[in-house]
Motif scaffolding. Structure first.
Motif, short mmCIF file in Angstrom:
data_model
loop_
_atom_site.label_atom_id
_atom_site.label_comp_id
_atom_site.label_asym_id
_atom_site.label_seq_id
_atom_site.Cartn_x
_atom_site.Cartn_y
_atom_site.Cartn_z
N ALA A 697 63.13 -38.40 -44.30
CA ALA A 697 63.12 -39.22 -43.09
C ALA A 697 64.26 -40.23 -43.11
N ARG A 698 64.46 -40.90 -44.26
CA ARG A 698 65.54 -41.89 -44.37
C ARG A 698 66.91 -41.23 -44.16
N LEU A 699 67.10 -40.05 -44.75
CA LEU A 699 68.37 -39.35 -44.61
C LEU A 699 68.64 -38.99 -43.16
N ARG A 700 67.63 -38.47 -42.48
CA ARG A 700 67.80 -38.07 -41.07
C ARG A 700 68.07 -39.29 -40.20
N LEU A 701 67.41 -40.40 -40.47
CA LEU A 701 67.62 -41.61 -39.68
C LEU A 701 69.00 -42.21 -39.93
N THR A 702 69.45 -42.17 -41.18
CA THR A 702 70.77 -42.71 -41.52
C THR A 702 71.88 -41.93 -40.83
N GLU A 703 71.69 -40.62 -40.71
CA GLU A 703 72.71 -39.78 -40.09
C GLU A 703 72.65 -39.81 -38.56
N SER A 704 71.57 -40.36 -37.99
CA SER A 704 71.40 -40.34 -36.54
C SER A 704 72.25 -41.41 -35.86
N PRO A 705 72.94 -41.06 -34.78
CA PRO A 705 73.70 -42.07 -34.02
C PRO A 705 72.83 -42.88 -33.08
N LEU A 706 71.52 -42.56 -33.02
CA LEU A 706 70.63 -43.21 -32.05
C LEU A 706 70.05 -44.52 -32.56
#
Length: 862
Positions: A697-706
């Protein structure tokens, strides 16, 4: 030799999806095969099998050969004192991973090692007491065997002597311990664990109270049942005079015309009776319920719920208790920012709160219901109880839900069978308080609780006379003369002053006018921003400002002893209201205070106009009833706001008190049996979690531009809570708590921020929702609006619109486009349907639309 086992079982199919195991020699097992698990355990010659909720969950699905140890049931027994064990949340292990049973085995091992260490730290006598009570209970026997604590059966004979010796001066010396041990050894063990903490703010976990509801009764029998012979514990902890001096520093209770009503009402509450006390404003109502509440907190770790109509009243009472050194009073109301609200909820859950102040409308909150279910609620106190009666001033519709809430709360907490055994009478007593009440109002209050809870209220009524107040009514000819007189009275008195007006706008106007004239004043009304309300009330209470101009929203229950002047610049709604408001003066009985009413003939005319405006006609109630019938044509249950109902009823939703009027109409319909109103239910969302653990979850959130950095931190807190709640639900065969209001409450975020974050996590695919939309088909027999025909008509019109948008753009009016469609054979076309379809096409990105200044529509194909 010991092994730790955990399973993942489907909530719907109740089949094993995964198994994890950890052996004493460090070997691990991770697959969904029962046969392979048995082989893994046999290879290690395992004698003991340990897990968290192993006996009543995992062992139901697995064939386990060995002695079972369950860390779940041991945890509240061995870690009863705050801070509780860091690995346990409610009745489940804390986890940051969705489906990793091996990881849970490692956590169960860590917890067991801590439990063994805690067991060894107990006194020898405590270990003996727990062993004698629990060695024949399957939830505890395995652990007691593992630590070598099993006793001979004949040793059980002396358990009462051991308990009385170990818990001397912590329980009544004459309690019937043999009967309690025989009826519920587990319940008695959990009760003794909590009693032995010497920390009255520690609490029994909610899941223990759910599985062993007798724990509350046992604690009551041991610690709050006054023995007839008298003992050191009862004489100290259950004596109201001793506690009045010890907690509040008073030598004696207040009397009313020589009658010791305050003492009698306090004793009735300590004795577990339900009561109605009618004491004058400033006459010591608060102490009458605060003293028993503080005593209950210190003896049985109980929570007293105080239901109060005004936020200023709650804040004032919590602040006053804090000034006296009591930090265990908490309020949850609309004045709190999200973080403060979250902290308040956490304090109630953890046991910090002995008194919880809430408004009656909060009883419809699932969050409030949830935290109350996990606490030992010992009494409901209803302040300003005249709000129950339509004959009383300040009638509050939401008060009429209190009895139903308490009844249903008791049924959920204790079971309907327990209520039946009690012959329908309340198991949790209630105390009602008011300053003034007509005979009809008193009868309404008594009849209400007899109907809902089957209880008779014991009445303690004093006269409402206040000999230190001096009343004057002064007629004035004009507004100018009234203001000049006001200034003169304020300047002459030179003391803390409350000036009452009837309209919110006038509070600011009059305060500003006085300030400009050199008399510092602040406004207060119910429509002010929460921060300004708190600031202005604090400024007045702390003497930073001596004059406050307020509506009736200020003052109910505000305990400022040195108010020497109350001026009604506008007349009150009723005589009862006036008695309440004027009674804010002279709280100190040695202070001679003055109360003035300033009025003109024009004021009386305005007063009667306002009274007529507040009436709700039968036709308006019928309009609301029709709106509800319209909402429920497709389904029997509906969740909608008061504003939505108002709009459906054709009411002007810009009217200031529109929501109150709708709720009043709903209450009338409910009282008449036409509808049943339940809890507030915001929409459920985010029931699907696509990430496997918090690292992903942290990895996906870090990579998200949103997400910005701050937004990412909030998102991490939300997803972590969802994973934890999902994990907790896993072994309970229940849904995870993923509602908007609950997440916002426990995380200290605004609902808007939670919704925004969840929406973006859904866009990123971190969260999913299997129930994004609920669709209802109307009855097929309804020939006027067959759903299939409606769908076909919209589809036909949609195709027509798309076909008639040229490559560049279409410039046309809604009317012309509709006329063209009808001319070309789309007979069901309307301007409203065209607007709806174009809005949908624009939202989905299939087309762009805008309107120019002369109402021409411009549509461009995307």
């Amino acid at each position: 030799n010991i092994a730790f086992v955990d399973t993942e079982v489907g909530l719907k199919d109740h089949k094993i999806h995964d198994i994890g195991a950890l052996r004493y020699d460090g070997a691990t097992f991770h697959q969904a095969s029962q046969t392979a698990l048995n082989k893994f355990l046999q290879e290690g010659k395992v004698d003991y099998i340990c897990g968290h909720n192993l006996i009543h969950h995992d062992a139901r699905y697995l064939q386990l050969n060995g002695i079972l140890i369950d860390t779940l049931y041991l945890s509240p027994l061995l870690f009863p004192k705050r801070p509780y064990h860091h690995l346990v949340k409610d009745d489940k292990l804390m986890s940051e991973q969705m489906n990793n049973p091996v990881n849970d085995c490692e956590k169960a091992k860590e917890l067991l090692m801590d439990e063994i260490a805690a067991w060894n730290q107990l006194s020898e006598r405590k270990r003996k007491i727990f062993t004698l009570l629990l060695q024949h209970e399957e939830e505890f026997r395995g652990f007691l065997m593992y630590v070598g604590a099993i006793e001979k059966d004949d040793a059980m004979i002396g358990v009462s002597e051991f308990i009385l010796s170990e818990y001397k001066n912590h329980i009544c010396a004459h309690a019937d311990i043999p009967a309690l041990a025989a009826q519920s050894p587990c319940g008695l063990a959990y009760a003794l664990a909590l009693i032995g903490t010497d920390d009255y703010q520690s609490v029994t976990p909610g899941w223990v109270l759910f599985h062993y509801p007798e724990v509350e009764h046992i604690i009551y029998m041991l610690c709050h049942t006054q023995c007839t012979d008298g003992c050191e514990y009862c004489n100290r902890m259950l004596d109201i005079h001793h506690n009045l001096k010890q907690l509040f520093g008073y030598d004696a209770f207040r009397t009313y015309d020589g009658e010791p009503l305050q003492e009698q009402a306090s004793q009735a509450a300590v004795d577990g009776k339900s009561l109605l006390a009618i004491f004058p404003t400033g006459g010591g109502k608060s102490l009458t319920f605060q003293l028993p509440a503080l005593m209950d907190g210190r003896t049985i770790h109980g929570l007293t719920v105080v239901i109060s109509p005004l936020q200023s009243l709650m804040k004032d009472q919590v602040d006053n208790l804090a000034d006296r050194g009591f930090t265990d009073a908490v309020t949850i109301n609309g004045l709190l920012d999200p973080i403060s609200r979250s902290l308040a909820i956490e304090r109630v859950q953890s046991g910090d709160a002995t008194l919880l102040y809430i408004a009656p409308e909060m009883l419809r909150s699932k969050t409030i219901e949830r935290i109350l279910m996990a606490r030992h609620v010992v009494r409901f106190v209803i302040d300003e109880a005249h709000c129950f009666s339509a004959w009383g001033q300040d009638f509050r519709v939401d008060y009429l839900y209190i009895g139903k809430f308490i009844k249903e709360y008791q049924e959920r907490k204790f079971g309907k069978d327990a209520m039946a055994r009690n012959h329908g009478q309340t198991l949790i007593p209630v105390s009602c308080f008011t300053a003034t009440a007509k005979q009809k109002v008193v009868q309404d209050i008594c009849d209400y609780f007899k109907h809902w809870l089957g209880t008779d209220l014991q009445l303690f009524a004093s006269s409402a006379s206040r000999t230190n107040l001096h009343y004057s009514v002064i007629h004035v000819d004009s507004d100018g003369n009234k203001y000049n007189l006001l200034r003169s009275l304020v300047e002459q008195a030179d003391c803390p002053t409350i000036i009452y007006v009837s309209r919110t706008k006038r509070t600011r106007e009059l305060a500003q006018k006085l300030t400009r004239d050199g008399i510092s004043a602040l406004p207060y009304n119910g429509k002010m921003d929460a921060d300004e309300k708190i600031h202005n009330q604090d400024a007045f209470m702390s003497d930073k400002i001596r004059i406050i101009v307020a509506t009736s929203a200020f003052g109910m229950g505000v305990d400022k002893s040195d108010v020497g002047l109350v001026i009604h610049y506008d007349i009150s709604d009723s005589l009862e209201n006036y008695v309440q408001e004027a009674g804010r003066a002279g709280r100190d009985p040695h202070l001679n205070a003055k109360c003035y009413v300033l009025y003109s003939d024009e004021d009386l005319d305005k007063h009667f106009i306002l009274l007529n405006q507040t009436k709700l006609s039968i036709s308006e109630i019928q309009q609301v009833w029709k709106a509800i019938k319209d909402f429920t044509k497709q389904r029997p249950h509906v969740s909608c706001s008061a504003l939505e109902i108002a709009r459906q009823a054709g009411w002007d939703d810009s009217v200031s008190d529109i929501e109150t009027r709708v709720r009043t109409a709903l209450s009338a319909l409910e009282q008449s049996g036409y509808i049943e109103r339940g809890n507030n239910i915001p929409h459920v969302y985010a029931t699907g979690i696509t990430v496997k653990n918090m690292d992903e979850a942290r990895l996906r959130l870090t990579e998200s531009p949103l997400f910005s950095e701050d937004e990412m931190q909030n998102a991490i807190r939300i997803i972590k809570s969802l994973i934890t709640q999902k994990h907790i639900a896993k072994a309970q065969d229940s849904e995870a708590e993923s509602r908007i209001d609950y997440l916002a409450d426990i995380l200290g975020l605004s609902k808007r921020d939670v919704i925004s974050s969840v929406d973006r996590m859904r866009q990123e695919g971190i969260l999913a929702d299997t129930r994004d939309i609920s669709a209802y088909l109307q009855d097929i027999s309804d020939k006027q609006r067959k759903p299939q025909q409606m769908l076909e008509n919209f589809a036909k019109l949609e195709r027509y619109i798309l076909e008639h948008i040229p490559d560049e753009s279409l410039h046309i009016t809604y009317k012309q486009l509709n006329d063209n469609a009808v001319h070309d054979g789309i007979n069901t076309s309307t301007e409203k349907k065209i607007r709806t379809l174009l809005y949908f096409l624009a939202v989905k990105g299939y087309a762009h639309k805008k309107e120019d200044g002369v109402r021409n529509l411009i549509v461009t194909r995307d």
